[in-house]
Each structure stands twice: as C-alpha cells, then as structure tokens.
Design a protein around this motif. Structure first.
Motif, PDB file in Angstrom:
ATOM      1  N   ALA A  13       0.829  -1.206   0.000  1.00  0.00           N
ATOM      2  CA  ALA A  13       0.000   0.000   0.000  1.00  0.00           C
ATOM      3  C   ALA A  13       0.865   1.258   0.000  1.00  0.00           C
ATOM      4  O   ALA A  13       0.579   2.217  -0.716  1.00  0.00           O
ATOM      5  CB  ALA A  13      -0.935  -0.002   1.208  1.00  0.00           C
ATOM      6  N   ALA A  14       1.922   1.251   0.783  1.00  0.00           N
ATOM      7  CA  ALA A  14       2.829   2.405   0.828  1.00  0.00           C
ATOM      8  C   ALA A  14       3.476   2.626  -0.532  1.00  0.00           C
ATOM      9  O   ALA A  14       3.575   3.765  -1.008  1.00  0.00           O
ATOM     10  CB  ALA A  14       3.897   2.196   1.897  1.00  0.00           C
ATOM     11  N   TYR A  15       3.901   1.557  -1.164  1.00  0.00           N
ATOM     12  CA  TYR A  15       4.541   1.661  -2.477  1.00  0.00           C
ATOM     13  C   TYR A  15       3.581   2.211  -3.522  1.00  0.00           C
ATOM     14  O   TYR A  15       3.900   3.126  -4.263  1.00  0.00           O
ATOM     15  CB  TYR A  15       5.077   0.295  -2.905  1.00  0.00           C
ATOM     16  CG  TYR A  15       5.741   0.334  -4.250  1.00  0.00           C
ATOM     17  CD1 TYR A  15       7.032   0.821  -4.381  1.00  0.00           C
ATOM     18  CD2 TYR A  15       5.069  -0.096  -5.385  1.00  0.00           C
ATOM     19  CE1 TYR A  15       7.647   0.868  -5.621  1.00  0.00           C
ATOM     20  CE2 TYR A  15       5.674  -0.052  -6.628  1.00  0.00           C
ATOM     21  CZ  TYR A  15       6.961   0.439  -6.743  1.00  0.00           C
ATOM     22  OH  TYR A  15       7.561   0.499  -7.969  1.00  0.00           O
ATOM     23  N   ARG A  20       4.394   6.995   3.327  1.00  0.00           N
ATOM     24  CA  ARG A  20       4.970   6.243   4.444  1.00  0.00           C
ATOM     25  C   ARG A  20       3.858   5.563   5.229  1.00  0.00           C
ATOM     26  O   ARG A  20       2.862   6.198   5.557  1.00  0.00           O
ATOM     27  CB  ARG A  20       5.716   7.164   5.397  1.00  0.00           C
ATOM     28  CG  ARG A  20       6.948   7.759   4.814  1.00  0.00           C
ATOM     29  CD  ARG A  20       7.671   8.601   5.870  1.00  0.00           C
ATOM     30  NE  ARG A  20       8.837   9.222   5.325  1.00  0.00           N
ATOM     31  CZ  ARG A  20      10.011   8.613   5.195  1.00  0.00           C
ATOM     32  NH1 ARG A  20      10.148   7.369   5.592  1.00  0.00           N
ATOM     33  NH2 ARG A  20      11.035   9.226   4.670  1.00  0.00           N
ATOM     34  N   ILE A  21       4.057   4.277   5.526  1.00  0.00           N
ATOM     35  CA  ILE A  21       3.117   3.541   6.365  1.00  0.00           C
ATOM     36  C   ILE A  21       3.932   2.706   7.345  1.00  0.00           C
ATOM     37  O   ILE A  21       4.840   1.976   6.940  1.00  0.00           O
ATOM     38  CB  ILE A  21       2.192   2.626   5.536  1.00  0.00           C
ATOM     39  CG1 ILE A  21       1.271   3.475   4.652  1.00  0.00           C
ATOM     40  CG2 ILE A  21       1.372   1.715   6.448  1.00  0.00           C
ATOM     41  CD1 ILE A  21       0.304   2.667   3.795  1.00  0.00           C
ATOM     42  N   LEU A  22       3.596   2.813   8.626  1.00  0.00           N
ATOM     43  CA  LEU A  22       4.231   2.008   9.657  1.00  0.00           C
ATOM     44  C   LEU A  22       3.475   0.696   9.776  1.00  0.00           C
ATOM     45  O   LEU A  22       2.257   0.686   9.982  1.00  0.00           O
ATOM     46  CB  LEU A  22       4.204   2.741  11.004  1.00  0.00           C
ATOM     47  CG  LEU A  22       4.722   1.930  12.194  1.00  0.00           C
ATOM     48  CD1 LEU A  22       6.211   1.645  12.048  1.00  0.00           C
ATOM     49  CD2 LEU A  22       4.437   2.656  13.496  1.00  0.00           C
ATOM     50  N   ASP A  23       4.180  -0.413   9.639  1.00  0.00           N
ATOM     51  CA  ASP A  23       3.595  -1.735   9.827  1.00  0.00           C
ATOM     52  C   ASP A  23       3.648  -2.022  11.326  1.00  0.00           C
ATOM     53  O   ASP A  23       4.714  -2.257  11.887  1.00  0.00           O
ATOM     54  CB  ASP A  23       4.393  -2.773   9.041  1.00  0.00           C
ATOM     55  CG  ASP A  23       3.781  -4.163   9.091  1.00  0.00           C
ATOM     56  OD1 ASP A  23       3.127  -4.496  10.100  1.00  0.00           O
ATOM     57  OD2 ASP A  23       3.967  -4.921   8.126  1.00  0.00           O
ATOM     58  N   GLU A  51     -14.877   4.480  10.301  1.00  0.00           N
ATOM     59  CA  GLU A  51     -14.140   5.708   9.980  1.00  0.00           C
ATOM     60  C   GLU A  51     -12.619   5.499   9.921  1.00  0.00           C
ATOM     61  O   GLU A  51     -11.968   6.012   8.998  1.00  0.00           O
ATOM     62  CB  GLU A  51     -14.480   6.816  10.979  1.00  0.00           C
ATOM     63  CG  GLU A  51     -13.891   8.164  10.636  1.00  0.00           C
ATOM     64  CD  GLU A  51     -14.381   8.728   9.302  1.00  0.00           C
ATOM     65  OE1 GLU A  51     -13.576   9.388   8.630  1.00  0.00           O
ATOM     66  OE2 GLU A  51     -15.549   8.504   8.944  1.00  0.00           O
ATOM     67  N   PRO A  52     -12.010   4.754  10.850  1.00  0.00           N
ATOM     68  CA  PRO A  52     -10.549   4.585  10.774  1.00  0.00           C
ATOM     69  C   PRO A  52     -10.066   3.955   9.471  1.00  0.00           C
ATOM     70  O   PRO A  52      -8.945   4.205   9.037  1.00  0.00           O
ATOM     71  CB  PRO A  52     -10.230   3.666  11.962  1.00  0.00           C
ATOM     72  CG  PRO A  52     -11.353   3.866  12.911  1.00  0.00           C
ATOM     73  CD  PRO A  52     -12.562   4.136  12.053  1.00  0.00           C
ATOM     74  N   TYR A  53     -10.900   3.153   8.812  1.00  0.00           N
ATOM     75  CA  TYR A  53     -10.481   2.489   7.581  1.00  0.00           C
ATOM     76  C   TYR A  53     -10.377   3.447   6.402  1.00  0.00           C
ATOM     77  O   TYR A  53      -9.898   3.076   5.340  1.00  0.00           O
ATOM     78  CB  TYR A  53     -11.413   1.333   7.232  1.00  0.00           C
ATOM     79  CG  TYR A  53     -11.331   0.171   8.206  1.00  0.00           C
ATOM     80  CD1 TYR A  53     -10.340   0.111   9.175  1.00  0.00           C
ATOM     81  CD2 TYR A  53     -12.244  -0.852   8.165  1.00  0.00           C
ATOM     82  CE1 TYR A  53     -10.265  -0.936  10.070  1.00  0.00           C
ATOM     83  CE2 TYR A  53     -12.176  -1.915   9.051  1.00  0.00           C
ATOM     84  CZ  TYR A  53     -11.184  -1.946  10.001  1.00  0.00           C
ATOM     85  OH  TYR A  53     -11.112  -2.995  10.873  1.00  0.00           O
ATOM     86  N   ARG A  54     -10.785   4.656   6.572  1.00  0.00           N
ATOM     87  CA  ARG A  54     -10.628   5.661   5.511  1.00  0.00           C
ATOM     88  C   ARG A  54      -9.178   6.148   5.434  1.00  0.00           C
ATOM     89  O   ARG A  54      -8.787   6.791   4.479  1.00  0.00           O
ATOM     90  CB  ARG A  54     -11.591   6.814   5.729  1.00  0.00           C
ATOM     91  CG  ARG A  54     -13.031   6.332   5.653  1.00  0.00           C
ATOM     92  CD  ARG A  54     -14.039   7.421   5.890  1.00  0.00           C
ATOM     93  NE  ARG A  54     -15.364   6.854   6.078  1.00  0.00           N
ATOM     94  CZ  ARG A  54     -16.126   6.320   5.139  1.00  0.00           C
ATOM     95  NH1 ARG A  54     -15.691   6.276   3.911  1.00  0.00           N
ATOM     96  NH2 ARG A  54     -17.306   5.816   5.417  1.00  0.00           N
ATOM     97  N   ASP A  55      -8.402   5.795   6.449  1.00  0.00           N
ATOM     98  CA  ASP A  55      -6.979   6.101   6.487  1.00  0.00           C
ATOM     99  C   ASP A  55      -6.218   4.872   5.980  1.00  0.00           C
ATOM    100  O   ASP A  55      -6.402   3.770   6.489  1.00  0.00           O
ATOM    101  CB  ASP A  55      -6.568   6.431   7.926  1.00  0.00           C
ATOM    102  CG  ASP A  55      -5.080   6.633   8.055  1.00  0.00           C
ATOM    103  OD1 ASP A  55      -4.393   5.671   8.481  1.00  0.00           O
ATOM    104  OD2 ASP A  55      -4.600   7.728   7.722  1.00  0.00           O
ATOM    105  N   ARG A  56      -5.385   5.050   4.983  1.00  0.00           N
ATOM    106  CA  ARG A  56      -4.684   3.932   4.339  1.00  0.00           C
ATOM    107  C   ARG A  56      -3.882   3.100   5.344  1.00  0.00           C
ATOM    108  O   ARG A  56      -3.912   1.871   5.334  1.00  0.00           O
ATOM    109  CB  ARG A  56      -3.759   4.464   3.242  1.00  0.00           C
ATOM    110  CG  ARG A  56      -3.013   3.393   2.489  1.00  0.00           C
ATOM    111  CD  ARG A  56      -2.210   3.950   1.326  1.00  0.00           C
ATOM    112  NE  ARG A  56      -3.127   4.323   0.247  1.00  0.00           N
ATOM    113  CZ  ARG A  56      -3.464   5.567  -0.051  1.00  0.00           C
ATOM    114  NH1 ARG A  56      -2.945   6.573   0.606  1.00  0.00           N
ATOM    115  NH2 ARG A  56      -4.308   5.820  -1.024  1.00  0.00           N
ATOM    116  N   SER A  57      -3.168   3.753   6.223  1.00  0.00           N
ATOM    117  CA  SER A  57      -2.356   3.046   7.201  1.00  0.00           C
ATOM    118  C   SER A  57      -3.218   2.175   8.122  1.00  0.00           C
ATOM    119  O   SER A  57      -2.901   1.009   8.373  1.00  0.00           O
ATOM    120  CB  SER A  57      -1.552   4.047   8.030  1.00  0.00           C
ATOM    121  OG  SER A  57      -0.794   3.376   9.006  1.00  0.00           O
ATOM    122  N   GLU A  58      -4.296   2.740   8.620  1.00  0.00           N
ATOM    123  CA  GLU A  58      -5.196   1.978   9.502  1.00  0.00           C
ATOM    124  C   GLU A  58      -5.818   0.792   8.762  1.00  0.00           C
ATOM    125  O   GLU A  58      -5.909  -0.307   9.297  1.00  0.00           O
ATOM    126  CB  GLU A  58      -6.298   2.881  10.050  1.00  0.00           C
ATOM    127  CG  GLU A  58      -5.808   3.906  11.047  1.00  0.00           C
ATOM    128  CD  GLU A  58      -5.207   3.271  12.291  1.00  0.00           C
ATOM    129  OE1 GLU A  58      -5.744   2.257  12.791  1.00  0.00           O
ATOM    130  OE2 GLU A  58      -4.187   3.791  12.762  1.00  0.00           O
TER     131      GLU A  58
END
Length: 93
Positions: A13-15, A20-23, A51-58
C-alpha cells in the motif's frame, strides 16, 4: 503478494500510494514518499465502513492483523525449514 516471499499489505500500500506507512506488526516503516509517477491515490471503502479504515495506514494494518494465526505459523515453519537447509553440513543429504 505473500508474506512468505517477504511482502506485506502495508508495504504494498505504501509503495502504490508513494507514502509512508508504519507496519504495526513488524515495527517497520515502509517509506516510498520519494517515489514518482503516482498520478492519483485514494482509499475507497464502502460508505458504512468504520471511519478509521478511511486512512490507508489503519486499513492495511487491520488487514495484516486479520490474517489467521495458522498462516503465520506456516510461514514460520517454512523459514525454519529454509534455515535448516542452510545450516546442514555439506556431507548430509
């Protein structure tokens, strides 16, 4: 995409989004914010998605957390088997 091949949903997803996404599972930050060529990035979820799933990292960390434990155990088993092959003395087949 497969963890057995060293991939993760958060890294992919980050790529793809060039961000930037923290695993949270591994503690590794996948940073592709310098990547160029991404024309458009967005997170598409159903209207009634939390709602949190609207954020890519979450969203992608939730995907990583959802994977059944049996898959992780199988992956660890495969890693141990590969290491055993590397550590085996050359005279043993």
């Amino acid at each position: 995409m497969s963890r057995g091949q060293g991939c993760s949903a958060t890294a992919a997803a980050a790529y793809r989004a060039a961000e930037r996404i923290l695993d949270r599972r591994t503690g590794i930050e996948h940073g592709y914010s310098r990547k160029q060529g991404v024309v458009r990035e967005m997170v598409m979820v159903p209207r009634d998605a939390p709602e949190p799933y609207r954020d890519r990292s979450e969203l992608w960390n939730a995907v990583e957390e959802y994977e059944p434990v049996t898959d992780r155990a199988r992956e660890n088993e495969q890693i141990m088997e590969r290491n055993a092959l590397v550590e085996r003395p050359s005279g043993i087949i």
